[in-house]
Design a protein around this motif. Structure first.
Motif, PDB file in Angstrom:
ATOM      1  N   LEU A 126      -0.162 -28.839 -20.963  1.00  0.00           N
ATOM      2  CA  LEU A 126       0.382 -28.710 -22.307  1.00  0.00           C
ATOM      3  C   LEU A 126       0.765 -27.260 -22.594  1.00  0.00           C
ATOM      4  O   LEU A 126       1.676 -26.980 -23.362  1.00  0.00           O
ATOM      5  CB  LEU A 126      -0.680 -29.198 -23.315  1.00  0.00           C
ATOM      6  CG  LEU A 126      -0.364 -29.063 -24.798  1.00  0.00           C
ATOM      7  CD1 LEU A 126       0.909 -29.830 -25.162  1.00  0.00           C
ATOM      8  CD2 LEU A 126      -1.529 -29.604 -25.640  1.00  0.00           C
ATOM      9  N   SER A 127       0.080 -26.344 -21.943  1.00  0.00           N
ATOM     10  CA  SER A 127       0.269 -24.928 -22.248  1.00  0.00           C
ATOM     11  C   SER A 127       1.375 -24.293 -21.406  1.00  0.00           C
ATOM     12  O   SER A 127       1.281 -24.226 -20.173  1.00  0.00           O
ATOM     13  CB  SER A 127      -1.056 -24.187 -21.998  1.00  0.00           C
ATOM     14  OG  SER A 127      -0.824 -22.815 -21.829  1.00  0.00           O
ATOM     15  N   LEU A 128       2.411 -23.807 -22.090  1.00  0.00           N
ATOM     16  CA  LEU A 128       3.507 -23.112 -21.392  1.00  0.00           C
ATOM     17  C   LEU A 128       3.007 -21.824 -20.745  1.00  0.00           C
ATOM     18  O   LEU A 128       3.447 -21.444 -19.666  1.00  0.00           O
ATOM     19  CB  LEU A 128       4.605 -22.754 -22.394  1.00  0.00           C
ATOM     20  CG  LEU A 128       5.831 -23.644 -22.454  1.00  0.00           C
ATOM     21  CD1 LEU A 128       6.857 -23.035 -23.399  1.00  0.00           C
ATOM     22  CD2 LEU A 128       6.453 -23.871 -21.077  1.00  0.00           C
ATOM     23  N   ASP A 129       2.060 -21.172 -21.416  1.00  0.00           N
ATOM     24  CA  ASP A 129       1.499 -19.933 -20.873  1.00  0.00           C
ATOM     25  C   ASP A 129       0.762 -20.200 -19.565  1.00  0.00           C
ATOM     26  O   ASP A 129       0.816 -19.394 -18.635  1.00  0.00           O
ATOM     27  CB  ASP A 129       0.520 -19.294 -21.874  1.00  0.00           C
ATOM     28  CG  ASP A 129       1.239 -18.785 -23.114  1.00  0.00           C
ATOM     29  OD1 ASP A 129       2.419 -18.435 -23.012  1.00  0.00           O
ATOM     30  OD2 ASP A 129       0.606 -18.763 -24.187  1.00  0.00           O
ATOM     31  N   ALA A 130       0.063 -21.326 -19.506  1.00  0.00           N
ATOM     32  CA  ALA A 130      -0.630 -21.682 -18.258  1.00  0.00           C
ATOM     33  C   ALA A 130       0.403 -21.963 -17.165  1.00  0.00           C
ATOM     34  O   ALA A 130       0.262 -21.517 -16.025  1.00  0.00           O
ATOM     35  CB  ALA A 130      -1.519 -22.904 -18.476  1.00  0.00           C
ATOM     36  N   LEU A 131       1.459 -22.684 -17.529  1.00  0.00           N
ATOM     37  CA  LEU A 131       2.479 -23.034 -16.514  1.00  0.00           C
ATOM     38  C   LEU A 131       3.174 -21.799 -15.953  1.00  0.00           C
ATOM     39  O   LEU A 131       3.582 -21.778 -14.796  1.00  0.00           O
ATOM     40  CB  LEU A 131       3.503 -24.015 -17.107  1.00  0.00           C
ATOM     41  CG  LEU A 131       2.925 -25.412 -17.398  1.00  0.00           C
ATOM     42  CD1 LEU A 131       3.983 -26.300 -18.049  1.00  0.00           C
ATOM     43  CD2 LEU A 131       2.383 -26.077 -16.135  1.00  0.00           C
ATOM     44  N   MET A 146     -10.009 -21.981 -24.691  1.00  0.00           N
ATOM     45  CA  MET A 146     -10.795 -23.064 -25.291  1.00  0.00           C
ATOM     46  C   MET A 146     -10.168 -24.420 -24.971  1.00  0.00           C
ATOM     47  O   MET A 146     -10.862 -25.401 -24.728  1.00  0.00           O
ATOM     48  CB  MET A 146     -10.891 -22.837 -26.810  1.00  0.00           C
ATOM     49  CG  MET A 146     -11.936 -23.659 -27.505  1.00  0.00           C
ATOM     50  SD  MET A 146     -13.554 -23.636 -26.723  1.00  0.00           S
ATOM     51  CE  MET A 146     -14.107 -21.983 -27.094  1.00  0.00           C
ATOM     52  N   MET A 147      -8.822 -24.452 -24.950  1.00  0.00           N
ATOM     53  CA  MET A 147      -8.173 -25.745 -24.696  1.00  0.00           C
ATOM     54  C   MET A 147      -8.380 -26.230 -23.267  1.00  0.00           C
ATOM     55  O   MET A 147      -8.101 -27.389 -22.959  1.00  0.00           O
ATOM     56  CB  MET A 147      -6.675 -25.708 -25.053  1.00  0.00           C
ATOM     57  CG  MET A 147      -5.831 -24.872 -24.136  1.00  0.00           C
ATOM     58  SD  MET A 147      -4.087 -24.797 -24.662  1.00  0.00           S
ATOM     59  CE  MET A 147      -3.467 -26.364 -24.045  1.00  0.00           C
ATOM     60  N   ALA A 148      -8.877 -25.373 -22.386  1.00  0.00           N
ATOM     61  CA  ALA A 148      -9.177 -25.796 -21.011  1.00  0.00           C
ATOM     62  C   ALA A 148     -10.624 -26.259 -20.870  1.00  0.00           C
ATOM     63  O   ALA A 148     -11.016 -26.783 -19.841  1.00  0.00           O
ATOM     64  CB  ALA A 148      -8.911 -24.646 -20.041  1.00  0.00           C
ATOM     65  N   LEU A 149     -11.411 -26.062 -21.930  1.00  0.00           N
ATOM     66  CA  LEU A 149     -12.841 -26.399 -21.867  1.00  0.00           C
ATOM     67  C   LEU A 149     -13.182 -27.633 -22.688  1.00  0.00           C
ATOM     68  O   LEU A 149     -13.944 -28.490 -22.263  1.00  0.00           O
ATOM     69  CB  LEU A 149     -13.678 -25.230 -22.428  1.00  0.00           C
ATOM     70  CG  LEU A 149     -13.563 -23.874 -21.747  1.00  0.00           C
ATOM     71  CD1 LEU A 149     -14.327 -22.822 -22.572  1.00  0.00           C
ATOM     72  CD2 LEU A 149     -14.131 -23.922 -20.326  1.00  0.00           C
TER      73      LEU A 149
END
Ligand code: GLN
Length: 290
Positions: free
Chosen positions: A151-156, A218-221
């Motif tokens: 979901l996270s563009l920053d992660a991608l 937090m969204m990864a946990l």
């Protein structure tokens, strides 16, 4: 204590020792390991170099840089964030505050997945984060199609950097809220879906170490109330994206094996098994859509 580090004319061995002592004073768990890892990242020294050059005197410039890093670690900034990389399955991955730091536990999931994968399989990694799972699978196995979703563009952005740096092939990254963007495009397209979703119960989050609680996204946990939100969503949707005989493989928390197995059974999966990690704790659940 740390003031000594910026004194001139101290040796390699003494500097790392001072670094260790400072980290210990600040309750850093693996102080000696981290002290050396920070030193190595600045100087490029291996362990062997370190032992051979332990009496060598360090330049002010290196000492100053080293002290900066030690001070950050003493503030409980994760080691991997300071050096900007983490090791996973023998490879170096770039990381930052936008991705979960790859964990050794997750190597179990990769190992189990590799036992099942065949050449030219198509694989989806749901909640890909740094891309550590899908990139490792693609590098260890010749895949036909490999997709990492987050979901996270920053992660991608991090995942794509890792893709380029590791020279993986045939991996696409898609921004999507779980399967939303895959709907109608990848129906029954995958031989295997793998996922290490956020799985910590919301009420457990305050008890996590500062490194994890304040620095992993937090969204990864957060797996919400019972920690199982993402397993529920993914398990319900997965059959529509798997080929007949396709596998669903999860990393789970030590106490989630029974619940996740049950969900998979309800969604039509068979041959369900729970696999332990090296500490003997339940860590992976897998099942097959027959
Ligand atoms: N798949 C990534 C990993 O295993 C990210 C997992 C997550 O964000 N929960 O590191």
């Amino acid at each position: 204590m740390m003031k000594k580090l910026i004194e001139t004319n101290i040796s390699v061995g003494y500097a790392v020792k001072l670094g260790t002592a400072y980290l210990q004073e600040h309750n850093i768990e693996n102080a000696a390991y981290d002290s050396f890892a920070l030193f190595a990242s600045i100087t490029g020294m291996s362990r062997t170099d370190y032992f051979m050059k332990t009496d060598e005197v360090l330049s002010d410039e290196i000492l100053c840089e080293y002290e900066k890093c030690i001070r950050l670690r003493a503030e409980h900034i994760p080691l991997q964030h300071i050096i900007g990389k983490a090791y996973f399955y023998g490879r170096e991955f770039q990381v930052n505050q936008n991705v979960l730091i790859p964990r050794p536990d997750t190597e179990i999931l990769v190992e189990q997945t590799l036992q099942i994968l065949k050449e030219e399989n198509s694989v989806l990694d749901m909640c890909t984060g740094s891309g550590c799972i899908i990139l490792t699978l693609a590098l260890e196995n010749k895949l036909k199609k490999a997709i990492g979703v987050d979901l996270s563009l920053d992660a991608l952005e991090v995942a794509k950097k890792n893709y380029n740096q590791l020279q993986a092939e045939n991996v696409d990254f898609i921004q999507s809220d779980l399967f939303t963007e895959l709907n109608g495009v990848y129906d029954h397209a995958f031989d295997l879906i793998v996922s290490n979703p956020p799985y910590i119960r919301s009420d457990v989050i305050p008890t996590l170490s500062e490194e994890v609680r304040l620095h992993d996204p937090m969204m990864a946990l957060d797996g919400f109330d019972d920690g199982l939100y993402f397993y529920r969503k993914i398990t319900e949707a997965a059959p529509a994206y798997l080929k007949k005989g396709g596998w669903l493989m999860y990393e789970i928390g030590y106490d989630q094996g029974k619940d996740v197995s049950e969900m998979m059974k309800i969604s039509g999966f068979e041959d369900i098994s729970v696999i332990q990690d090296l500490a003997g704790l339940d860590r992976v659940v897998r099942g097959r859509l027959l």
